[in-house]
Write a protein that holds these residues in place. Structure first.
Motif, PDB file in Angstrom:
ATOM      1  N   UNK A   1      -1.013   9.228   7.254  1.00  0.00           N
ATOM      2  CA  UNK A   1      -1.149   8.618   8.577  1.00  0.00           C
ATOM      3  C   UNK A   1      -0.710   7.159   8.589  1.00  0.00           C
ATOM      4  N   UNK A   2      -0.869   6.468   7.458  1.00  0.00           N
ATOM      5  CA  UNK A   2      -0.492   5.052   7.381  1.00  0.00           C
ATOM      6  C   UNK A   2       1.017   4.865   7.308  1.00  0.00           C
ATOM      7  N   UNK A   3       1.743   5.911   6.958  1.00  0.00           N
ATOM      8  CA  UNK A   3       3.196   5.813   6.886  1.00  0.00           C
ATOM      9  C   UNK A   3       3.666   5.694   5.456  1.00  0.00           C
ATOM     10  N   UNK A   4       4.975   5.876   5.252  1.00  0.00           N
ATOM     11  CA  UNK A   4       5.536   5.834   3.896  1.00  0.00           C
ATOM     12  C   UNK A   4       5.392   4.459   3.245  1.00  0.00           C
ATOM     13  N   UNK A   5       5.353   4.474   1.929  1.00  0.00           N
ATOM     14  CA  UNK A   5       5.178   3.237   1.157  1.00  0.00           C
ATOM     15  C   UNK A   5       6.215   2.174   1.479  1.00  0.00           C
ATOM     16  N   UNK A   6       7.447   2.567   1.694  1.00  0.00           N
ATOM     17  CA  UNK A   6       8.510   1.596   1.925  1.00  0.00           C
ATOM     18  C   UNK A   6       8.631   1.147   3.365  1.00  0.00           C
ATOM     19  N   UNK A   7       7.716   1.561   4.244  1.00  0.00           N
ATOM     20  CA  UNK A   7       7.815   1.203   5.656  1.00  0.00           C
ATOM     21  C   UNK A   7       7.690  -0.305   5.827  1.00  0.00           C
ATOM     22  N   UNK A   8       8.546  -0.872   6.646  1.00  0.00           N
ATOM     23  CA  UNK A   8       8.531  -2.318   6.827  1.00  0.00           C
ATOM     24  C   UNK A   8       7.630  -2.740   7.978  1.00  0.00           C
ATOM     25  N   UNK A   9       7.385  -1.840   8.938  1.00  0.00           N
ATOM     26  CA  UNK A   9       6.544  -2.194  10.078  1.00  0.00           C
ATOM     27  C   UNK A   9       5.091  -2.340   9.629  1.00  0.00           C
ATOM     28  N   UNK A  10       4.426  -3.357  10.158  1.00  0.00           N
ATOM     29  CA  UNK A  10       3.003  -3.530   9.864  1.00  0.00           C
ATOM     30  C   UNK A  10       2.235  -2.454  10.606  1.00  0.00           C
ATOM     31  N   UNK A  11       1.479  -1.685   9.885  1.00  0.00           N
ATOM     32  CA  UNK A  11       0.692  -0.622  10.500  1.00  0.00           C
ATOM     33  C   UNK A  11      -0.776  -0.851  10.189  1.00  0.00           C
ATOM     34  N   UNK A  12      -1.570  -1.006  11.237  1.00  0.00           N
ATOM     35  CA  UNK A  12      -3.011  -1.091  11.060  1.00  0.00           C
ATOM     36  C   UNK A  12      -3.581   0.308  11.150  1.00  0.00           C
ATOM     37  N   UNK A  13      -4.586   0.556  10.363  1.00  0.00           N
ATOM     38  CA  UNK A  13      -5.238   1.854  10.344  1.00  0.00           C
ATOM     39  C   UNK A  13      -6.694   1.644  10.723  1.00  0.00           C
ATOM     40  N   UNK A  14      -7.103   2.251  11.826  1.00  0.00           N
ATOM     41  CA  UNK A  14      -8.502   2.232  12.244  1.00  0.00           C
ATOM     42  C   UNK A  14      -9.088   3.572  11.836  1.00  0.00           C
ATOM     43  N   UNK A  15     -10.103   3.522  10.991  1.00  0.00           N
ATOM     44  CA  UNK A  15     -10.759   4.746  10.540  1.00  0.00           C
ATOM     45  C   UNK A  15     -12.097   4.853  11.255  1.00  0.00           C
ATOM     46  N   UNK A  16     -12.209   5.894  12.091  1.00  0.00           N
ATOM     47  CA  UNK A  16     -13.448   6.158  12.811  1.00  0.00           C
ATOM     48  C   UNK A  16     -14.385   6.891  11.863  1.00  0.00           C
ATOM     49  N   UNK A  17     -15.432   6.199  11.416  1.00  0.00           N
ATOM     50  CA  UNK A  17     -16.375   6.710  10.436  1.00  0.00           C
ATOM     51  C   UNK A  17     -17.584   7.378  11.089  1.00  0.00           C
ATOM     52  N   UNK A  18     -17.559   7.535  12.405  1.00  0.00           N
ATOM     53  CA  UNK A  18     -18.714   8.076  13.115  1.00  0.00           C
ATOM     54  C   UNK A  18     -19.154   9.453  12.643  1.00  0.00           C
ATOM     55  N   UNK A  19     -18.225  10.260  12.155  1.00  0.00           N
ATOM     56  CA  UNK A  19     -18.560  11.608  11.701  1.00  0.00           C
ATOM     57  C   UNK A  19     -18.762  11.723  10.207  1.00  0.00           C
ATOM     58  N   UNK A  20     -18.751  10.604   9.493  1.00  0.00           N
ATOM     59  CA  UNK A  20     -18.940  10.631   8.038  1.00  0.00           C
ATOM     60  C   UNK A  20     -20.436  10.628   7.747  1.00  0.00           C
ATOM     61  N   UNK A  21     -20.903  11.719   7.132  1.00  0.00           N
ATOM     62  CA  UNK A  21     -22.331  11.843   6.816  1.00  0.00           C
ATOM     63  C   UNK A  21     -22.687  11.214   5.476  1.00  0.00           C
ATOM     64  N   UNK A  22     -21.691  11.113   4.576  1.00  0.00           N
ATOM     65  CA  UNK A  22     -21.961  10.625   3.224  1.00  0.00           C
ATOM     66  C   UNK A  22     -20.671  10.064   2.651  1.00  0.00           C
ATOM     67  N   UNK A  23     -20.777   8.973   1.914  1.00  0.00           N
ATOM     68  CA  UNK A  23     -19.617   8.393   1.242  1.00  0.00           C
ATOM     69  C   UNK A  23     -20.099   7.804  -0.077  1.00  0.00           C
ATOM     70  N   UNK A  24     -19.529   8.296  -1.198  1.00  0.00           N
ATOM     71  CA  UNK A  24     -19.922   7.777  -2.500  1.00  0.00           C
ATOM     72  C   UNK A  24     -18.855   6.815  -3.031  1.00  0.00           C
ATOM     73  N   UNK A  25     -18.966   6.434  -4.292  1.00  0.00           N
ATOM     74  CA  UNK A  25     -18.055   5.458  -4.893  1.00  0.00           C
ATOM     75  C   UNK A  25     -16.604   5.934  -4.889  1.00  0.00           C
TER      76      UNK A  25
END
Length: 172
Positions: A84-108
């Protein structure tokens, strides 16, 4: 089984707490959760995780994540977020907003995924913003110092507005 006095030793088995979805139905059975205020989706077992592209606003991509982020799901999440963030060599600045509202658990391992994706985006001028982070996960991010790397927003709209403002100000 007997103890040292020859009397029967009593073993009591303790059961751990039952993991439930927000609706109260035990995990693994179907129950509704709303990852981004959209249509209800099935409550998944611990090995299931969903990451869906929900919107694109200019150079900002919004991804809703739902489920549990752990060792079993971390690689799949890394792959999806990188896609979703785009290819590694992409020159355009891409911000990624991750909606964590549905995440019940996140470990290390999940935190490692977030840092990895953040570093890849930062290398090309982008930024990862987290929206809708639950209080326990917000506390974890603060304890390990990752709240300094990830701007935390109450909701997706606030994260998008902050990303657009940063872009207008020249990434400030």
């Amino acid at each position: 089984m007997t103890d040292h006095r020859g009397t029967a030793a009593r073993h009591t088995a303790r059961r751990g707490p039952e993991v439930r979805c927000r609706t109260g139905v035990p995990a693994g059975r179907l129950a509704g959760v709303s990852p981004a205020g959209r249509a209800a989706s099935a409550c998944a077992g611990p090995a299931q995780l969903r990451a869906e592209l929900t919107a694109v606003h200019g150079t900002t991509t919004v991804v809703a994540v739902a489920g549990e982020i752990d060792l079993r799901t971390a690689d799949a999440l890394r792959s999806r977020l990188t896609e979703f963030a785009g290819p590694q060599g992409a020159s355009a600045c891409a911000d990624l907003v991750i909606d964590f509202g549905g995440v019940r658990f996140c470990d290390a391992s999940g935190l490692g995924v977030l840092v990895s994706v953040r570093n890849a985006l930062a290398a090309r001028g982008g930024r990862v913003r987290l929206a809708g982070v639950r209080p326990a996960q917000r506390r974890l991010l603060r304890v390990v110092g990752l709240d300094a790397l990830f701007p935390l927003h109450a909701d997706v709209a606030g994260a998008i507005a902050a990303a657009e403002a940063a872009t207008a100000a020249g990434r400030g």
